[in-house]
Design an enzyme around this catalytic site. Structure first.
Site, PDB file in Angstrom:
ATOM      1  N   TYR A 116       0.848  -1.186   0.000  1.00  0.00           N
ATOM      2  CA  TYR A 116       0.000   0.000   0.000  1.00  0.00           C
ATOM      3  C   TYR A 116       0.888   1.243   0.000  1.00  0.00           C
ATOM      4  CZ  TYR A 116      -4.363   2.513   0.980  1.00  0.00           C
ATOM      5  OH  TYR A 116      -5.464   3.318   0.886  1.00  0.00           O
ATOM      6  N   ASP A 136     -19.271 -13.698 -11.449  1.00  0.00           N
ATOM      7  CA  ASP A 136     -20.196 -14.830 -11.389  1.00  0.00           C
ATOM      8  C   ASP A 136     -19.777 -15.773 -10.265  1.00  0.00           C
ATOM      9  OD1 ASP A 136     -22.301 -16.417 -11.987  1.00  0.00           O
ATOM     10  OD2 ASP A 136     -21.706 -16.843 -14.059  1.00  0.00           O
TER      11      ASP A 136
END
Length: 393
Positions: free
Chosen positions: A111, A234
């Site tokens: 990060y 999905d």
């Protein structure tokens, strides 16, 4: 002659002793006066602690000494809280702290914000005020709920002594899980308002729609009179997920595979071409989204869960005059820490929470001591529940 000299010496010594004792008595009286004065001043000062029983001074905090895989590098330790918290400080106790992707990425060392090590993780949390330093009594009192202004102190700990100017009070008449999950609604709120002018009936399209930011976007957009096209991956329980997001107010929910079909063009023809796209995934997902944007639309990128670069069609960008912009809430907060925008945004979000129009995502509560299980769950594929650390369930 010798006797006279001896008497004279004894008399001189005696006078010195008398003067010395007089000085000592004078100093002693001055010390008594200073002590009385100091005690009087202390009685006039505000009390340092507004808790009649500060209780056990033991605390627990999570920390890591090295960047790496969170389940491996994260550890727990017990510490003793200071007996005196300081005039400018506040002692707080954890109510709840979230585990966000940014927390995981920070521990991994990927990060942009890399704290000095050892570090206490956690960007987000709600604390309750336990003690207040004498100079902070005008701002806080025992029982107040507070959050960090900026992600500079870790939240994954039972207690913390924080500077009064590093925290801000939040209302305690809202749902705790909504109050602790504030970073994602803040991100959604800014992206819906800062990049293009949206009016009633306009369409917003987003990927990662079942994420914390996605769920907040659905709800805030609905209150703004906007329609949303929400893209998700999905999965076996896709029907349940579609129903879940529509309960939050989603207009349309489709899968990444559906976006690539002619049926997606038919959906956009009916719903309207999106004026704003929100991207938390990156990669080819952005390529597919830009095919369906109206001319002059804006795509705002706030995350990259696929860990792949944006793939943008040059033709779409040029001939549809598309704009691509970044958004990072931490940067926005640093840029706006001295103005009223942050407070105004928070008040608007808290009001939506009170009105039941901004609900927290589904959460799973974990005791702070069971942090390993919480971390593992937060990193699982197709996770649908936000992991939250608490002191009691």
């Amino acid at each position: 002659s010798a006797n006279l000299a001896g008497n004279s010496h004894r008399q001189s010594t005696h006078r010195v002793l008398i003067r010395r004792r007089a000085v000592q008595r004078c100093c002693f009286e001055w010390l008594k006066m200073l002590t009385l004065l100091r005690n009087s001043v202390n009685r006039l000062r505000p009390r340092r602690c507004y808790s009649s029983d500060p209780g056990n001074r033991a605390a627990v905090e999570l920390f890591y000494n090295d960047f790496g895989d969170p389940p491996k590098v994260l550890m727990s330790r017990k510490i003793d809280l200071p007996a005196e918290i300081g005039e400018e400080s506040v002692l707080v106790k954890l109510k709840a702290a979230t585990i966000n992707p940014a927390d995981i990425n920070t521990i991994q060392g990927v990060y942009p914000i890399k704290p000095d090590l050892p570090a206490i993780p956690g960007f987000e949390g709600v604390f309750e005020v336990v003690q207040v330093g004498g100079n902070a009594v005008a701002q806080f009192q025992q029982g107040d709920w507070v959050r960090l202004k900026l992600p500079t102190d870790g939240t994954w700990r039972s207690h913390a002594v924080l500077k009064a100017d590093a925290i801000h009070k939040i209302p305690n008449d809202v749902d705790l899980m909504s109050a602790v999950n504030l970073i994602n609604p803040q991100t959604a709120y800014r992206m819906l308002r800062d990049f293009t002018e949206l009016k009633d009936g306009d369409v917003v399209i987003q990927n990662s729609a079942n994420s914390g930011v996605g769920v907040a976007t659905i709800q805030i957009a609905k209150e703004m009179g906007l329609k949303t096209i929400n893209i998700v991956r999905d999965r076996p329980d896709i029907d349940d997920l579609v129903k879940h997001l529509k309960n939050y107010g989603a207009t349309h929910v489709v899968t990444e595979d559906f976006v690539k079909t002619p049926a997606m063009r038919e959906l956009v023809a009916t719903a309207g071409q999106p004026k704003l796209a929100l991207n938390g995934v990156g990669g080819k997902s952005v390529t597919e989204i830009t095919k369906h944007l109206r001319n002059g639309a804006v795509t705002v990128t706030y995350g990259g869960m696929s860990k792949k670069p944006l793939l943008i069609s040059t033709g779409h960008m040029i001939f549809k005059q598309l704009t691509f912009a970044p958004f990072w809430l931490t940067h926005w907060k640093f840029e706006n820490k001295s103005n009223s925008k942050l407070d105004a945004m928070n008040q608007a979000l808290f009001q939506l929470m009170r009105d039941g129009k901004l609900k927290a995502p589904d959460v799973e509560l974990n005791l702070l001591e069971n942090y390993q299980n919480a971390i593992t769950n937060s990193m699982a594929a197709f996770t649908s529940k936000k992991q939250v650390l608490v002191l009691a369930i």
